[in-house]
Design an enzyme around this catalytic site. Structure first.
Site, PDB file in Angstrom:
ATOM      1  CB  SER A   1       2.704   1.587   6.517  1.00 54.65           C
ATOM      2  OG  SER A   1       1.486   1.181   7.037  1.00 54.65           O
TER       3      SER A   1
ATOM      4  CG  HIS B   1      -0.587   0.285   2.499  1.00 54.34           C
ATOM      5  ND1 HIS B   1      -0.322  -0.678   3.446  1.00 54.34           N
ATOM      6  CD2 HIS B   1      -0.352   1.455   3.120  1.00 54.34           C
ATOM      7  CE1 HIS B   1       0.040  -0.120   4.584  1.00 54.34           C
ATOM      8  NE2 HIS B   1       0.032   1.191   4.412  1.00 54.34           N
TER       9      HIS B   1
ATOM     10  CG  ASP C   1       0.344  -4.046   2.787  1.00 53.97           C
ATOM     11  OD1 ASP C   1       0.881  -3.540   1.788  1.00 53.97           O
ATOM     12  OD2 ASP C   1      -0.451  -3.428   3.526  1.00 53.97           O
TER      13      ASP C   1
HETATM   14  N1  ARG Z   1      -4.859   0.474   7.557  1.00 56.23           N
HETATM   15  C1  ARG Z   1      -3.549   0.566   6.979  1.00 56.23           C
HETATM   16  C2  ARG Z   1      -2.988   1.977   7.142  1.00 56.23           C
HETATM   17  O1  ARG Z   1      -3.562   2.774   7.813  1.00 56.23           O
HETATM   18  C3  ARG Z   1      -3.525   0.105   5.563  1.00 56.23           C
HETATM   19  C4  ARG Z   1      -4.232   0.992   4.578  1.00 56.23           C
HETATM   20  C5  ARG Z   1      -4.204   0.539   3.148  1.00 56.23           C
HETATM   21  N2  ARG Z   1      -5.207  -0.464   2.845  1.00 56.23           N
HETATM   22  C6  ARG Z   1      -6.516  -0.233   2.570  1.00 56.23           C
HETATM   23  N3  ARG Z   1      -7.300  -1.259   2.372  1.00 56.23           N
HETATM   24  N4  ARG Z   1      -7.067   0.959   2.464  1.00 56.23           N
HETATM   25  O2  ARG Z   1      -2.388   2.598   6.357  1.00 56.23           O
HETATM   26  N1  ASP Z   2      -1.394   1.279   7.989  1.00 56.55           N
HETATM   27  C1  ASP Z   2      -0.689   2.354   8.655  1.00 56.55           C
HETATM   28  C2  ASP Z   2       0.325   3.039   7.743  1.00 56.55           C
HETATM   29  O1  ASP Z   2       0.134   3.099   6.563  1.00 56.55           O
HETATM   30  C3  ASP Z   2      -0.050   1.865   9.917  1.00 56.55           C
HETATM   31  C4  ASP Z   2      -0.944   2.066  11.113  1.00 56.55           C
HETATM   32  O2  ASP Z   2      -1.713   3.027  11.149  1.00 56.55           O
HETATM   33  O3  ASP Z   2      -0.809   1.269  12.032  1.00 56.55           O
HETATM   34  O4  ASP Z   2       1.273   3.647   8.183  1.00 56.55           O
END
Ligand code: ARG
Ligand code: ASP
Length: 735
Positions: A670, A89, A224
């Site tokens: 991330s 991502h 990921d």
């Molecule tokens: N929750 C994770 C973060 O905050 C991954 C986000 C990317 N994935 C998604 N399905 N939107 O960045």
């Molecule tokens: N998914 C988040 C990021 O992209 C990580 C988190 O918020 O724990 O940095």
């Protein structure tokens, strides 16, 4: 009076009793320069190397293998040839950038078979931290406690500028940043590399497996990760893209450990966490809980409903809106988890308890300077309420129809046409406008956008706060939509392309007459004049009060009265925030931090136990060829059927996919490397569990878990699934 004293004594005794509890590990985002203070604890938890091995001023250390990837992620160097790992991502934008109908790397994945096939990524930068220094003294010397805020700000900005300029050199970025709300300052020197190339990415049904349904959730099976490489000039120095550049030879790269882990093992996450707010007052937390989060969630629920329905009806819309829906949903889901977590932990209540202790300390001689800060914060938050609500309405409702900000972005072309902006020639501005339009319309569906617009207007119609943005010349905004979507240049690729094709300078008049352009202008103007100044002023005021409050909290702890872990006897027996923990750590601010904890399952709800890792079996259990997010590649199924995991299986013969731990992480972490006690790479951080997303405000080791990709699954995909064995051969692998 007497009664009051008794309460105070009781509170203090409660606090003193709590000193006996052991200090918590897990929580905290530590400054690598000061890691010495954590060494003993880290080693007790299982670290076998030293703080100096992690961050050293004199030698190369693990920090030399970590980069800030783009603006908001982390990456790590894993080979002597500058190979870089981060999340899928995080690399997504570049995978998409290189994708076309003929080369659909999003769907198929991408694997460069040689250095020559690695793809340049314009605009992508990675930063290595060369050094950091404490510059609190030169920054704050002579700045007095009661100095008027504007004078303070100006002189701090001038000092920061001077410090930054004194160290300026090519390919280097120098930044001075506040910590603890401006009670401390650090200076950072970064080396910036601008030739970073895409090397590999798994297909989306591996890299995004589970999609938004599984996002923020455990059990998780998302592969990921994506692979990049840093390039440098002939002298191994940063250089802009050139075909002559060569793979960068790093000072340090991480070794990869395939020997696995067990529950309870030490883990260290080393990266660039973005933003946390652990030291807010109860007033600040209440505002997030009662106003900001719910308003954002409600607007996005409505918006996503419209978009998702359209995506389900039409496969073309599904592709167009996939990334947009993902990013809208990401914050939406996180805020819902945050609300629940804050409520469950009664964060406002325990903050209020703590504030009582603070206030009574502020009544003593050592704390006298701070007696007024909490009441002032209370008042400041009250004043912020209205501008905050208006700002959220503007961001989440008014700007939700995509065509509104898009139309407004043509202001630049108007200004260049009128000669008011000379930074570009008309040709250049036109070129920019055409490119922008092409990019916008590729993923734009006017009917969907109109439905979003209508839904947002519906939310605003009978809402007192929204009235500011409904006060339009047009008698009925809903009728105006017919004009916006039927006649405006900006809602139709055909109309806009035809217009731009024969554009000449005087045509700016047509833009200025455009109904949508006008609407957008009025909206932005309203926000800029009636909302933003109040919001900015309110935030500034809170910031400077927060600085004093923070200083007071530090002083209260230093006074010795409240050292150690603090618990009060409220019915939930809650820990009184980090504010009572044995050490303070500064909130995240996009600078390099170390967090550590252990690999651990958790109990998300009554009678529910979560194990600490997932396997490929779970991918097969989730498989559903009819649901986009749960399609499993034939090749992966085949490897699974034959249990052909090679050297990447765990001791039980399973293919581990992801694992969770108690590391205190946030957005920006991330892509961060997850290291074991020996300092070797065992995973890549990519998310948190939903139940614990309040960790940005209050961390709870019982329930906050970060989610990490198992490095064995990552290498299995690169090697066995994609056959990109040349990449694995570059790495230093321990097994
Ligand atoms: N929750 C994770 C973060 O905050 C991954 C986000 C990317 N994935 C998604 N399905 N939107 O960045
Ligand atoms: N998914 C988040 C990021 O992209 C990580 C988190 O918020 O724990 O940095």
């Amino acid at each position: 009076m007497v009664k009051k004293n008794i309460t105070r004594v009781a509170a203090v005794i409660g606090v003193m009793l709590a000193f006996c509890l052991p200090s918590r590990a897990d929580e905290g985002m530590w400054i690598p320069l000061l890691l010495q203070q954590n060494q003993e604890e880290m080693q007790r938890l299982g670290l076998q190397i030293t703080a100096e091995d992690i961050y050293s001023i004199n030698h190369s250390s693990l920090k030399d293998a970590i980069v800030q990837f783009g603006g908001g992620c982390t990456g790590e160097v894993v080979s002597p040839q500058g190979l870089l790992l981060t999340n899928h991502h995080c690399g997504f934008g570049y995978i998409q950038y290189h994708s076309s109908v003929e080369h659909d790397y999003l769907t198929q994945g991408f694997w460069a078979q040689s250095l020559q096939e690695e793809l340049p990524c314009p605009g992508l930068e990675v930063r290595f931290l060369k050094e950091m220094r404490d510059v609190t003294e030169p920054m704050l010397e002579g700045i007095t406690f009661d100095m008027p805020e504007p004078i303070r700000q100006d002189s701090l900005a001038a000092r920061a500028k001077r410090l930054q300029e004194s160290l300026a050199s090519p390919n280097t970025e120098v930044k001075v940043l506040p910590f603890y709300y401006g009670n401390q300052y650090y200076l950072f020197v970064y080396e910036v590399f601008k030739d970073v190339r895409l090397v590999g990415a798994p297909p989306s049904n591996i890299g995004k497996f589970g999609g938004d349904t599984d996002n923020w959730m455990w059990p998780r099976h998302t592969g990921d990760f994506s692979v990049f490489r840093i390039y440098a000039d002939a002298d191994n120095q940063p250089a802009p893209y050139s075909p002559d550049n060569r793979p960068y030879r790093p000072k340090k790269y991480l070794k990869i450990d395939l020997r696995g882990y067990g529950e309870g093992d030490f883990t260290l996450v080393f990266g660039y966490p973005g933003r946390t707010q652990e030291y807010l007052s109860s007033y600040g937390v209440e505002q997030i809980l009662n106003i900001e989060d719910p308003m954002r969630v409600a607007a996005r629920t409505a918006r996503l409903e419209v978009i998702k329905a359209a995506m389900e009806r039409d496969p073309a819309v599904r592709i167009q809106y996939a990334a947009k829906a993902a990013s809208i949903a990401n914050g939406w889901k996180k805020w819902m988890g945050e609300i629940k977590g804050i409520q469950r932990m009664n964060v406002p209540g325990s903050k209020r308890d703590y504030e009582k202790v603070f206030q009574s300390w502020a009544g003593s001689a050592t704390g006298a300077e701070y007696a007024g800060v909490l009441p002032a914060l209370k008042a400041a938050y009250e004043d912020l309420e209205k501008p905050l609500a208006l700002a959220v309405i503007f961001q989440e409702r008014v700007m939700a129809p995509e065509v509104v900000p898009f139309a407004y972005s043509f202001q630049k072309l108007c200004q260049v046409s009128k000669g008011e902006d000379t930074s570009l020639s008309l040709e250049e501005a036109l070129e920019e406008a055409r490119a922008k339009a092409q990019k916008f319309f590729k993923d734009y569906h006017p009917q969907v956008d109109r439905a979003v617009f209508e839904t947002m207007l519906g939310m605003m119609e009978n809402d007192e706060n929204s009235a500011l943005f409904m006060n339009m010349p047009a008698p009925d905004l809903k009728k105006a939509l017919d004009v916006f979507y039927g006649k405006s240049l900006f809602s139709s690729p055909e109309r806009l392309t035809a217009f731009l094709d024969k554009y000449k300078a005087s045509d700016y008049k047509a833009i200025e007459k455009d109904p949508l352009y006008n609407y957008a202008g009025i909206m932005l103007g309203t926000y800029r004049q009636m909302v933003y100044p109040m919001l900015a002023q309110g935030r500034k005021r809170i910031d400077s009060l927060q600085r004093i409050y923070m200083k007071g909290q530090l002083a209260m702890k230093e006074s010795g009265a409240f050292a150690g872990l603090m618990r009060v006897g409220n019915q939930n027996n809650l820990v009184l925030s980090n504010v009572g923990s044995s050490r303070f750590y500064p909130d995240a601010n996009f600078t390099l931090r170390v967090t550590y904890g252990k690999i651990k399952g958790f109990e998300p709800a009554d009678a529910v136990l979560y194990k600490h890792y997932t396997t490929l079996d779970g991918i097969m259990q989730k498989e559903n060829p009819d649901i986009y997010d749960y399609v499993v590649e034939a090749k992966l199924k085949d490897l699974y059927a034959r249990k052909d995991y090679g050297r990447y299986a765990n001791a039980l013969g399973e293919m581990p996919v992801a694992f969770i731990g108690t590391n205190h992480t946030t957005g920006g972490n991330s892509g961060s490397p997850v290291l074991n006690g020996e300092g070797n790479l065992i995973g890549i951080n990519f998310d948190r569990c939903w139940e614990g997303t309040m960790s940005d405000i209050r961390y709870d080791a019982k329930i906050c878990r970060n989610i990490m990709l198992d490095i064995r699954y990552c290498l299995f995909i690169i090697d066995k699934f994609a056959g990109a064995t040349r990449l694995v051969e570059e790495m230093d692998i321990i097994e």
